[in-house]
Design a protein around this motif. Structure first.
Motif, PDB file in Angstrom:
ATOM      1  N   ARG A 189      -1.637  78.888  22.125  1.00  0.00           N
ATOM      2  CA  ARG A 189      -0.370  78.894  21.400  1.00  0.00           C
ATOM      3  C   ARG A 189      -0.540  78.431  19.947  1.00  0.00           C
ATOM      4  O   ARG A 189      -0.041  79.061  19.016  1.00  0.00           O
ATOM      5  CB  ARG A 189       0.645  78.004  22.089  1.00  0.00           C
ATOM      6  N   ILE A 190      -1.270  77.324  19.736  1.00  0.00           N
ATOM      7  CA  ILE A 190      -1.425  76.788  18.381  1.00  0.00           C
ATOM      8  C   ILE A 190      -2.195  77.765  17.496  1.00  0.00           C
ATOM      9  O   ILE A 190      -1.829  78.016  16.340  1.00  0.00           O
ATOM     10  CB  ILE A 190      -2.138  75.428  18.419  1.00  0.00           C
ATOM     11  N   LEU A 191      -3.263  78.352  18.026  1.00  0.00           N
ATOM     12  CA  LEU A 191      -4.047  79.301  17.239  1.00  0.00           C
ATOM     13  C   LEU A 191      -3.222  80.533  16.883  1.00  0.00           C
ATOM     14  O   LEU A 191      -3.219  80.989  15.734  1.00  0.00           O
ATOM     15  CB  LEU A 191      -5.306  79.705  18.000  1.00  0.00           C
ATOM     16  N   LEU A 192      -2.512  81.077  17.863  1.00  0.00           N
ATOM     17  CA  LEU A 192      -1.704  82.282  17.613  1.00  0.00           C
ATOM     18  C   LEU A 192      -0.552  81.990  16.661  1.00  0.00           C
ATOM     19  O   LEU A 192      -0.240  82.801  15.781  1.00  0.00           O
ATOM     20  CB  LEU A 192      -1.189  82.844  18.932  1.00  0.00           C
ATOM     21  N   ARG A 193       0.093  80.852  16.826  1.00  0.00           N
ATOM     22  CA  ARG A 193       1.182  80.493  15.908  1.00  0.00           C
ATOM     23  C   ARG A 193       0.656  80.432  14.470  1.00  0.00           C
ATOM     24  O   ARG A 193       1.262  80.985  13.544  1.00  0.00           O
ATOM     25  CB  ARG A 193       1.775  79.145  16.293  1.00  0.00           C
TER      26      ARG A 193
END
Length: 440
Positions: A398-402
């Motif tokens: 989630r953090i990488l994609l965000r």
């Protein structure tokens, strides 16, 4: 009334002439395979292998994952896979009973919610550092991007402030080790393992690579012991000099190397599949783009979590899991002899209409309000041996994609979804998740 037991001989059996059909059960489309005509349980006895019960009965799944007295994941991996050669028999996955519970308690704290939140800034920094290296407006293989991101995150989260010279040697050692793991030579040795009764042939390049990684990690452990304190938030600092520090340096290094490998390839492939699914579903892309453009981070995070869950439901890196019977036992009225293997085909469950409406459709919205059920969502396993890093992997994705989506857009890609690689031990995109990134 006492339940009447039956034997494996009373269950439908797949003839050896049809063994080639088993591959369809652990690949996308498993719910539509002709093997479903055999029912929710059937038996196979491949030459040279233990007898296997293949079941997607949910009561069986629940029992086989929770009954750690009778069923072992470590013994399954030792018999049919190369994990003992890769990780060593002393690592967590091979331990049973109280020994497993004790080790899991020691290694769990750095994977719990408070610790996970402390890694978010590291993950953001890795993504921002890598972003300028990716082409814009032309096709790129997102699995390759995923490998760079996963390794960068793992190095930061596991070790953080490693001196530059030592970090460089660690990177070289990791590349040497991973190169051996992915080599044709080790693939051949691994394919022979089940036929050799669970024995994986020695592969010297792998041993040398593992030893090189461990040597650098042990050096870093010694440096941390010599200079305790400091405001470190990486995993190594959460072990060394704390109440969790109950291993010798070699054991700690080996376990950290296992964490590194466990979170490397699976994360890269998962990120690739997420990119593929988004490129093929413009309506999901539109929701993410709207959340980014409005600056609504809670909305963005909630939908990203749903996208990730739906992706790993449809494209788990591994299509099956299971356990091996440690003694003669009973599985919901079926007598299981010692040494027999119970295989759970993950996709046959995660693609089933019995558990998911419109199961083959990519519908992240199904997870916006409902959390995945423990025994119908098996991408990370279930029970006491559920993947220790599951929450870490979901947060990392989630953090990488965000961070990526706040600077880039994924271009919609018409046509069918990229298929899985035909010859691969897991479920990996055939073209390494070929997509196009656009500026935002």
């Amino acid at each position: 009334m006492q339940q009447i037991s039956i034997t494996l001989g009373d269950i439908p059996r797949l003839s050896n002439r049809r063994l080639g059909e088993l591959g369809a059960l652990i690949r996308p489309g498993a719910d539509r395979t002709s093997l479903r005509a055999l029912g929710s349980r059937f038996v196979v006895s491949p030459p040279g292998f233990p007898t296997m019960l293949i079941t997607h009965e949910i009561d069986d799944v629940r029992e086989v994952f929770t009954n750690t007295e009778d069923f072992s994941v470590g013994q399954l991996l030792s018999r049919v896979a190369n994990h003992d050669r890769v990780f060593g028999r002393e690592t967590l996955v091979f331990l049973e009973g109280e020994e497993h519970r004790r080790e899991r308690r020691l290694f769990a704290p750095p994977f719990q919610s408070k610790a996970l939140r402390s890694y978010e800034d590291m993950m953001v920094e890795v993504a921002r550092r890598e972003l300028p290296n990716w082409p814009v407006g032309e096709p790129v293989e997102f699995v390759g991007i995923g490998y760079d991101l996963a390794l960068g995150v793992l190095l930061e989260v596991l070790f953080a402030d490693v001196p530059p010279e030592r970090r460089e040697r660690l990177m070289q050692a990791i590349n040497q080790w991973v190169g051996a793991l992915q080599s044709v030579g080790f693939l051949v040795a691994s394919l022979l393992t089940p036929l050799l009764g669970g024995y994986t042939l020695p592969y010297p390049p792998l041993s040398r690579g593992a030893a090189a990684v461990d040597a650098v990690i042990i050096e870093e452990i010694a440096a941390r012991r010599a200079a305790p304190g400091g405001d470190h938030t990486d995993m190594l600092s959460r072990y060394v000099g704390t109440e969790l520090d109950q291993h010798d340096d070699a054991s700690l290094a080996r376990n950290l190397r296992g964490i590194l490998l466990g979170g490397y390839e699976t994360t890269a492939i998962t990120l690739g599949w997420i990119a593929v699914m988004l490129a093929a579903h413009p309506e999901a892309l539109a929701e993410l783009d709207a959340a980014v453009d409005s600056g609504d981070t809670p909305r963005l995070d909630a939908y990203l979590d749903a996208v990730i869950a739906e992706t790993v439901r449809l494209r788990p890196v591994s299509g099956f899991t299971g356990r091996r019977a440690m003694r003669d036992t009973d599985l919901n009225g079926v007598r299981i002899p010692k040494g027999a293997i119970v295989i759970v085909p993950i996709l046959a469950i995660q693609e089933s209409l019995a558990h998911y409406p419109d199961p083959l459709a990519f519908r992240p919205e199904r997870f916006l309000t409902d959390r995945p059920d423990s025994y119908t969502f098996l991408t990370f396993g279930a029970g006491p041996h559920r993947c220790l890093g599951a929450q870490f992997a979901l947060l990392e994705s989630r953090i990488l994609l965000r961070t990526i989506l706040q600077s880039r857009r994924i271009s919609p890609l018409p046509g069918p979804i990229e298929p899985p690689r035909r010859f691969h031990t897991g479920i990996s995109p055939a073209h390494n998740a070929r997509i196009t990134l656009l500026p935002r």
